[in-house]
Scaffold this motif. Structure first.
Motif, PDB file in Angstrom:
ATOM      1  N   TYR A  60       0.849  -1.190   0.000  1.00  0.00           N
ATOM      2  CA  TYR A  60       0.000   0.000   0.000  1.00  0.00           C
ATOM      3  C   TYR A  60       0.883   1.238   0.000  1.00  0.00           C
ATOM      4  CZ  TYR A  60      -3.784  -3.084   1.531  1.00  0.00           C
ATOM      5  OH  TYR A  60      -4.711  -4.084   1.621  1.00  0.00           O
ATOM      6  N   SER A  61       0.479   2.240  -0.753  1.00  0.00           N
ATOM      7  CA  SER A  61       1.181   3.515  -0.747  1.00  0.00           C
ATOM      8  C   SER A  61       0.296   4.571  -1.386  1.00  0.00           C
ATOM      9  CB  SER A  61       2.501   3.413  -1.532  1.00  0.00           C
ATOM     10  OG  SER A  61       3.180   4.644  -1.513  1.00  0.00           O
ATOM     11  N   GLU A  62       0.613   5.804  -1.094  1.00  0.00           N
ATOM     12  CA  GLU A  62      -0.097   6.925  -1.699  1.00  0.00           C
ATOM     13  C   GLU A  62       0.548   7.353  -3.015  1.00  0.00           C
ATOM     14  OE1 GLU A  62      -2.975   8.418  -0.546  1.00  0.00           O
ATOM     15  OE2 GLU A  62      -2.959   6.713   0.845  1.00  0.00           O
ATOM     16  N   GLU A  63       1.710   6.785  -3.325  1.00  0.00           N
ATOM     17  CA  GLU A  63       2.420   7.184  -4.534  1.00  0.00           C
ATOM     18  C   GLU A  63       3.053   5.984  -5.202  1.00  0.00           C
ATOM     19  OE1 GLU A  63       6.320   9.023  -2.470  1.00  0.00           O
ATOM     20  OE2 GLU A  63       4.420  10.008  -2.041  1.00  0.00           O
ATOM     21  N   ILE A  64       3.534   6.175  -6.400  1.00  0.00           N
ATOM     22  CA  ILE A  64       4.182   5.114  -7.167  1.00  0.00           C
ATOM     23  C   ILE A  64       5.429   4.650  -6.427  1.00  0.00           C
ATOM     24  CG2 ILE A  64       5.415   4.626  -9.321  1.00  0.00           C
ATOM     25  CD1 ILE A  64       3.488   6.594 -10.695  1.00  0.00           C
ATOM     26  N   VAL A  65       5.550   3.327  -6.249  1.00  0.00           N
ATOM     27  CA  VAL A  65       6.694   2.782  -5.523  1.00  0.00           C
ATOM     28  C   VAL A  65       7.618   1.943  -6.403  1.00  0.00           C
ATOM     29  CG1 VAL A  65       5.609   2.854  -3.248  1.00  0.00           C
ATOM     30  CG2 VAL A  65       5.354   0.805  -4.668  1.00  0.00           C
ATOM     31  N   ILE A  66       7.127   1.484  -7.551  1.00  0.00           N
ATOM     32  CA  ILE A  66       7.994   0.757  -8.476  1.00  0.00           C
ATOM     33  C   ILE A  66       8.224   1.637  -9.693  1.00  0.00           C
ATOM     34  CG2 ILE A  66       8.228  -1.242  -9.992  1.00  0.00           C
ATOM     35  CD1 ILE A  66       6.748  -2.904  -7.958  1.00  0.00           C
ATOM     36  N   THR A  67       9.463   2.113  -9.800  1.00  0.00           N
ATOM     37  CA  THR A  67       9.832   2.999 -10.908  1.00  0.00           C
ATOM     38  C   THR A  67      10.941   2.418 -11.771  1.00  0.00           C
ATOM     39  OG1 THR A  67      11.396   4.146  -9.468  1.00  0.00           O
ATOM     40  CG2 THR A  67       9.177   5.088  -9.649  1.00  0.00           C
ATOM     41  N   ASP A  68      11.652   1.436 -11.243  1.00  0.00           N
ATOM     42  CA  ASP A  68      12.779   0.824 -11.951  1.00  0.00           C
ATOM     43  C   ASP A  68      13.061  -0.536 -11.311  1.00  0.00           C
ATOM     44  OD1 ASP A  68      14.103   1.345  -9.542  1.00  0.00           O
ATOM     45  OD2 ASP A  68      15.183   3.063 -10.325  1.00  0.00           O
ATOM     46  N   PRO A  69      13.952  -1.323 -11.908  1.00  0.00           N
ATOM     47  CA  PRO A  69      14.225  -2.648 -11.347  1.00  0.00           C
ATOM     48  C   PRO A  69      14.700  -2.617  -9.892  1.00  0.00           C
ATOM     49  CG  PRO A  69      15.083  -2.526 -13.571  1.00  0.00           C
ATOM     50  CD  PRO A  69      14.635  -1.136 -13.196  1.00  0.00           C
ATOM     51  N   GLN A  70      15.503  -1.625  -9.523  1.00  0.00           N
ATOM     52  CA  GLN A  70      16.009  -1.576  -8.152  1.00  0.00           C
ATOM     53  C   GLN A  70      14.894  -1.317  -7.139  1.00  0.00           C
ATOM     54  OE1 GLN A  70      19.206  -2.411  -7.066  1.00  0.00           O
ATOM     55  NE2 GLN A  70      18.073  -2.458  -5.142  1.00  0.00           N
ATOM     56  N   SER A  71      13.976  -0.409  -7.452  1.00  0.00           N
ATOM     57  CA  SER A  71      12.876  -0.149  -6.514  1.00  0.00           C
ATOM     58  C   SER A  71      11.980  -1.389  -6.382  1.00  0.00           C
ATOM     59  CB  SER A  71      12.068   1.076  -6.931  1.00  0.00           C
ATOM     60  OG  SER A  71      11.475   0.910  -8.201  1.00  0.00           O
TER      61      SER A  71
END
Length: 169
Positions: free
Chosen positions: A66-77
């Protein structure tokens, strides 16, 4: 890991003391301008802003993100989320709303989906992404979703309940 941060965010100063990379006093930060280090630190902070709920069904554990914002932006995240779920909840089964994943993931020509999902497979992770896919018109994406759903590691479904079902069957 020192100061609660992975070692990649720590830099040696000329006097061998440690810096978090966002100062302007040490020579290392002046040379780096602090920019890349600050970007990396911001990504780490994004992962910290999420919550993980543990769900157990059929003797399988899932981590719902759960989050209020995007948490997966690239392979490392994406990998950071997998490892955090493993550490905090004891599972590599990830359930996540598609709204928490960068839109580039769903544009297959960017290669982001392939990179992220390959990391998950390499680390033994499984992921179920739930949300509305009806507005996508890309035939390759539709084929990718169809083929993924026939496997046992990556699923694209409509609801959180379906996502949990796919990972715990």
């Amino acid at each position: 890991m020192e100061h609660g941060l992975p070692s990649k965010w720590l830099m040696k100063q000329a006097d061998s003391s440690l810096c978090l990379g966002s100062c302007t006093a040490c020579n290392s930060c002046k040379r780096a301008g602090g920019t890349q280090i600050e970007r990396d630190r911001n990504k780490f902070d994004e992962v910290l802003k999420m919550n993980i709920e543990k769900v157990e069904k059929n003797h399988e554990v899932c981590a719902i993100i759960y989050s209020e914002e995007i948490v997966i932006t690239d392979p490392q995240s994406a990998l950071d989320i997998l490892m955090r779920a493993k550490y905090e909840v004891g599972t590599k089964n990830i359930v996540i709303d598609k709204k928490l994943i960068a839109e580039d993931f769903f544009i297959l020509r960017t290669g982001l989906a392939g990179e992220i999902l390959q990391k998950y497979i390499n680390y033994g992770g499984r992921i179920a992404i739930y949300g509305d896919y009806s507005h996508y018109t890309s035939k390759p994406l539709k084929d990718f979703i169809y083929e993924s759903n026939k496997g046992k590691d990556v699923f694209f479904v409509s609801t959180q309940k379906e996502a949990i079902e796919m990972l715990t069957r």
